[in-house]
Every structure is written in structure tokens, then in C-alpha cells.
Design an enzyme around this catalytic site. Structure first.
Site, mmCIF file in Angstrom:
data_model
loop_
_atom_site.group_PDB
_atom_site.id
_atom_site.type_symbol
_atom_site.label_atom_id
_atom_site.label_comp_id
_atom_site.label_asym_id
_atom_site.label_seq_id
_atom_site.Cartn_x
_atom_site.Cartn_y
_atom_site.Cartn_z
ATOM 1 N N CYS A 56 0.833 -1.203 0.000
ATOM 2 C CA CYS A 56 0.000 0.000 0.000
ATOM 3 C C CYS A 56 0.865 1.248 0.000
ATOM 4 C CB CYS A 56 -0.908 -0.022 1.228
ATOM 5 S SG CYS A 56 -1.969 1.440 1.389
ATOM 6 N N CYS A 59 1.453 4.244 3.461
ATOM 7 C CA CYS A 59 2.499 4.330 4.491
ATOM 8 C C CYS A 59 3.835 3.871 3.917
ATOM 9 C CB CYS A 59 2.159 3.447 5.695
ATOM 10 S SG CYS A 59 0.692 3.935 6.614
ATOM 11 N N CYS A 134 -6.717 -0.689 8.313
ATOM 12 C CA CYS A 134 -5.953 0.541 8.151
ATOM 13 C C CYS A 134 -5.656 1.108 9.531
ATOM 14 C CB CYS A 134 -6.707 1.572 7.316
ATOM 15 S SG CYS A 134 -5.736 3.063 6.968
ATOM 16 N N GLN A 237 -6.749 20.325 8.077
ATOM 17 C CA GLN A 237 -5.556 19.650 8.583
ATOM 18 C C GLN A 237 -5.854 18.164 8.746
ATOM 19 O OE1 GLN A 237 -2.523 20.816 9.010
ATOM 20 N NE2 GLN A 237 -2.925 22.991 8.681
ATOM 21 N N PHE A 264 -3.401 32.932 3.688
ATOM 22 C CA PHE A 264 -3.781 31.587 3.244
ATOM 23 C C PHE A 264 -4.606 30.942 4.362
ATOM 24 C CE2 PHE A 264 0.385 32.738 1.561
ATOM 25 C CZ PHE A 264 0.187 32.627 0.183
ATOM 26 N N GLU A 284 -7.849 34.712 2.057
ATOM 27 C CA GLU A 284 -7.938 33.392 1.430
ATOM 28 C C GLU A 284 -8.400 33.540 -0.016
ATOM 29 O OE1 GLU A 284 -8.061 29.730 0.143
ATOM 30 O OE2 GLU A 284 -7.155 30.239 2.081
ATOM 31 N N ASP A 330 0.103 29.952 6.227
ATOM 32 C CA ASP A 330 0.109 28.507 6.028
ATOM 33 C C ASP A 330 -0.205 28.224 4.569
ATOM 34 O OD1 ASP A 330 0.004 25.759 6.277
ATOM 35 O OD2 ASP A 330 -1.963 25.728 7.248
ATOM 36 N N CYS A 356 3.805 22.586 5.057
ATOM 37 C CA CYS A 356 3.737 21.146 4.805
ATOM 38 C C CYS A 356 4.815 20.710 3.830
ATOM 39 C CB CYS A 356 2.350 20.768 4.268
ATOM 40 S SG CYS A 356 1.914 21.613 2.726
#
Length: 401
Positions: A56, A59, A134, A237, A264, A284, A330, A356
């Protein structure tokens, strides 16, 4: 001379790396690579909890224990900073989201040999892993996989669907792209699925754009405890605890600020945490998110002013930013090069940058350093547990002349 090599660290894509630079998949720090290529597990090699691991694509790092996983997240963030010459004065402890905490997921569904297959794609492939367990999704999301499979089993012919699941205040928001309903029987089957499984909202895209199919009550999420309308497909998030950790960092670092710009801003993830006593301008580009933030502020009487603006094409100018006591931003993975250039010229004393993508973050923040800002603190965040995807919170200060 022994040919045994020791895995010293984990590279960005998840392979273990030896002192000679060899990359060995599925290895952990401390593993011994024997001369014949076999692996002797070391103290940080964990037994993967999921039967699908290794196939998968959801992960990549279930073979690491928590200590090695935390170190991986820490190293990804710190190395990205140092690669651009950024030296944080403080590196905070790494936060790892726990198992069974992911509250949004993008799954695929296909008719595989007469039966539905639902799950994530295999790593490096378009094949679908038919999920039977999962360990990253919240139970409410995974609990829908079997009912979805049963609903799709009644359909004939080929299909390739995209399924978005999000846990909201009212339950699971389910959006399916590519599912066309032909006739009363198929329509009733989807209605039965929604009713029997307590779906908060079902949105279908039958080729003409997404349309709400089922929504007994308006769907909301609650950043900072403030209910905000949740537009289907809006950014959220990945985990509740990850959101709380990032928001707590912003609140701590901007304590005492009276006027704050949230750039943002999305649905107001940080704006509503920072509001009261501060007044917050939330900018935004996505109109549906902007309107949701605006409605949430009005209904809950929060001092948040939502502002519709594309900060990539039209960033807030330095002269406008200078009136704020602090700024939080962000941006998406691409970063915020143009907006950061304006921030660097603004002289605003405190900047919180949530990211991120450590690479685009480091590139952007080099501009802040060159403008006289100090990287006061850096906090690594592993919100996507067992994934090579990492996040961070950072705090920049401009000392008064």
C-alpha cells in the site's frame, strides 16, 4: 575486514542509508546489512502493524519505532533549514500524530474482476490495494469501507471512482467522483447507504461537477471550537491533534498581539484560535473557504474579518502588512515566494510560518533571514504518521532597531 554495514539514518524517501551511502529499502537505523544482503533488525526496527504495509502506498515507514520515526521527521525539517543556511535558535520536540488519527482520506474504487476494490494505490502503481485494515484512519472513516464495498458490489460494468472521506462535526462527509446514478434502484441504493451509515453529507460528481445528494443538517468543522460551514473538498488539517499542535504554537508565539494577519487562512484554522483578544484579518483565495470563514465569524461574533484575495497573484503589500503586530501564514506546498518577499520588507515584528513542505519553506525563509529576521524556533510535526510527508511550525522575529 567485515563487509557488514550499519544503517545510520533514513533518507527523505524512506530508505535506510549506510555510512557508504548505500540505500536499503525497509530498513531502520541500527539494522545490520549482512554481506549476502540479508537484514539483521536493530533496536529501532519495528514490526509493521498492517498486513498491507510494503504494498500500500499510504504508508512508507511502519518498520520504524517511534524514536526513529521522530528522528526522521526532525531530520527532514532541520536539514531543509540548514540547506538554506537557516539556523534555528531553538528546535522544539517533534510531535507525532498517533495511529488511527487521520480524519481525511482520498481513496480509489474500481471494479476488479467483478468485485469492488477500495483503498489507496500501491506504491508506484495505479493498482488499488483493497483495504481490509488501516492503522492511520480514524475508525469512523475506515468503518465506511465495507459498506461502500457492499453498495458498489450491486453495480455492473466498469467504473473508476475517487472517494473523499472527511470527519466533520456531524459525522463523515463522503464525496464520490465518477459515480453516475441511472434509474430509481441505483438512486435508492445510495440513499440507503447514506441513511444506514449516518452519513453527514454525500456529494456526487456524475460528470457535471460536484452536487450535494444527501445532507440532513448543515455540515461544519470547528477550528478553535468555532463551528464553521465545511464546503465539500475544502482543505482541513489531516489530524485533529496535528491541527491543535500547530494552532497552539501560533497562539503561543503571537501572544499579546492585538492585530494579526492570517494569510492563506482557509476556513480559519488559525484565525479563530488567535481571535479574542486579537483582531484577525483572514485572507484566502478559495471563495468557498473565504465565505465559510466569514459566516463562522459572523454567527459566532468573532473579531475575524475574512478577506477574499489570491495571495499568489496579488500578495498583501509591505506597507499594508506593517500595521499588523504579527502574521501567520500557512501556504500550499508550493510555498509563498511573492508574499514572503513582501513580508520581508514589511518590518512586522513577529511571523509564524506553518508549512507542509520543508523545501519550499526553507527557500522562502531564506528571504526573511536576509532581511534581518531571526529564526527563533522551529518545531517538526509528523502529522502524517508512517509517511515521508512532514510538516513544521516556525517563528521569526525582527528585532527593533
Amino acid at each position: 575486514m567485515s563487509d557488514i554495514e550499519i544503517i545510520e539514518r533514513v533518507a527523505a524517501k524512506g530508505d535506510g542509508v549506510t555510512a557508504t551511502g548505500r540505500h536499503i529499502p525497509m530498513t531502520a537505523p541500527g539494522d545490520r546489512v549482512m554481506p549476502d544482503g540479508t537484514i539483521e533488525p536493530g533496536p529501532h526496527h519495528a514490526a509493521p502493524p498492517c498486513r498491507h504495509f510494503g504494498i500500500c502506498g499510504g504508508c512508507q515507514l511502519q518498520h520504524l519505532d517511534d524514536e526513529a520515526l521522530s528522528q526522521f521527521v526532525h531530520d527532514r525539517v532541520v536539514h531543509a533549514a540548514r540547506g538554506q543556511g537557516l539556523e534555528p535558535e531553538i528546535v522544539g520536540g517533534t510531535h507525532l500524530s498517533p495511529p488511527l488519527s487521520r480524519r481525511r482520506a482520498s481513496l480509489k474504487a474500481v471494479n476488479g474482476g467483478g468485485r469492488p476494490l477500495i483503498g489507496f494505490r500501491e506504491a508506484g502503481s495505479h493498482k488499488i490495494v483493497d483495504l481490509r485494515e488501516c492503522h492511520i484512519l480514524v475508525p469512523e472513516l475506515f468503518a465506511l469501507v465495507a459498506p461502500l464495498r457492499a453498495m458498489l458490489a450491486k453495480r455492473k460494468g466498469k467504473y473508476a471512482l475517487e472517494i473523499e472521506l472527511v470527519l466533520t462535526d456531524q459525522g463523515v462527509d463522503c464525496a464520490i467522483k465518477g459515480l453516475s446514478l441511472e434509474g430509481l434502484e441505483q438512486t435508492e441504493a445510495v440513499l440507503d447507504f447514506c441513511r444506514d451509515n449516518g452519513i453527514a453529507r454525500m456529494t456526487l460528481d456524475q460528470g457535471y461537477g460536484p452536487e450535494a445528494f444527501w445532507e440532513p443538517d448543515p455540515v461544519t468543522v470547528s477550528p478553535g471550537g468555532v463551528p464553521v460551514p465545511y464546503p465539500a473538498g475544502a482543505f482541513l488539517q489531516a489530524t485533529r491533534d496535528g491541527e491543535d499542535v500547530l494552532a497552539a504554537a501560533a497562539r503561543e508565539w503571537l501572544e499579546g498581539a492585538r492585530v494579526i494577519a492570517d494569510l492563506f487562512a482557509g476556513l480559519g484554522t488559525f484565525a479563530f484560535v488567535l481571535a479574542d483578544p486579537a483582531r484577525v484579518l483572514a485572507a484566502e483565495a478559495a471563495r468557498d473557504a473565504h465565505l465559510a470563514c466569514q459566516q463562522g465569524a459572523a454567527r459566532n461574533r468573532k473579531p475575524v474579518k475574512s478577506f477574499h484575495r489570491d495571495l499568489f497573484r496579488n500578495p498583501l503589500r509591505a506597507e499594508d502588512l506593517g500595521r499588523f503586530d504579527g502574521v501567520v501564514l500557512d501556504p500550499p506546498r508550493a510555498g509563498a515566494r511573492e508574499q514572503v518577499a513582501q513580508l520581508a520588507q514589511s518590518g512586522v515584528e513577529r511571523i509564524v510560518y506553518i508549512s507542509c513542505n520543508p523545501s519550499s519553506w526553507a527557500r522562502d525563509c531564506k528571504t526573511l533571514i536576509e532581511a534581518g529576521y531571526r529564526l527563533k524556533e522551529l518545531r517538526p510535526v509528523g502529522q502524517f504518521r508512517w509517511s515521508t510527508h512532514v510538516e513544521l511550525a516556525s517563528f521569526f522575529i525582527k528585532d527593533s532597531d
